[in-house]
Design a protein around this motif. Structure first.
Motif, PDB file in Angstrom:
ATOM      1  N   GLU A  22       0.850  -1.190   0.000  1.00 31.77           N
ATOM      2  CA  GLU A  22       0.000   0.000   0.000  1.00 31.77           C
ATOM      3  C   GLU A  22       0.881   1.233   0.000  1.00 31.77           C
ATOM      4  N   ASP A  23       0.516   2.202  -0.839  1.00 34.87           N
ATOM      5  CA  ASP A  23       1.108   3.533  -0.797  1.00 34.87           C
ATOM      6  C   ASP A  23      -0.022   4.532  -1.038  1.00 34.87           C
ATOM      7  N   ASP A  24       0.299   5.775  -1.322  1.00 32.38           N
ATOM      8  CA  ASP A  24      -0.732   6.796  -1.484  1.00 32.38           C
ATOM      9  C   ASP A  24      -1.642   6.553  -2.688  1.00 32.38           C
ATOM     10  N   ASP A  25      -1.153   5.829  -3.699  1.00 35.54           N
ATOM     11  CA  ASP A  25      -1.884   5.681  -4.950  1.00 35.54           C
ATOM     12  C   ASP A  25      -2.353   4.271  -5.271  1.00 35.54           C
ATOM     13  N   LYS A  45      -6.014   3.481  -5.983  1.00 37.65           N
ATOM     14  CA  LYS A  45      -6.904   3.922  -4.904  1.00 37.65           C
ATOM     15  C   LYS A  45      -7.979   4.879  -5.404  1.00 37.65           C
TER      16      LYS A  45
END
Length: 101
Positions: A22-25, A45
């Motif tokens: 998981e990351d910001d995008d 996301k």
């Protein structure tokens, strides 16, 4: 509940999932009905029902994450000999869940 809503709930943390990245995008998690051992879903996301709706930078990031996860699978206890990256875009292409993944 339709899969599009389930993806939104997973991204928001309202539905359980086995997250592997998981990351910001981008979010990657184990498929609940895997076709093969190590079957992962890699999704943006931000909702995008098709490639036409997906920001190209996020599309590139999806592929980069998929490459890293494929390498990790090859080194994991799954020890797969090959990896498929599959994306169906549109009904004619076999898309059943209308969220890019």
């Amino acid at each position: 509940m339709d899969p599009y809503t389930i993806f939104a709930d997973i991204v928001a943390g309202r539905a359980p999932s086995s997250k592997v990245y998981e990351d910001d995008d981008v979010l990657a998690f184990m498929d609940i009905r895997p076709m093969t051992p190590g079957h992962l879903l890699v999704i943006p996301k931000v909702p995008a029902r098709s490639l036409a709706e997906l920001d190209p930078a996020i599309g590139g990031k999806l592929f980069q994450v998929a490459q890293r996860l494929a390498a990790a699978l090859r080194e994991s206890e799954v020890r797969c000999d090959g990896v498929n990256l599959f994306l169906a875009d549109g009904v004619t292409a076999g898309q059943e869940v209308f969220h890019v993944h």
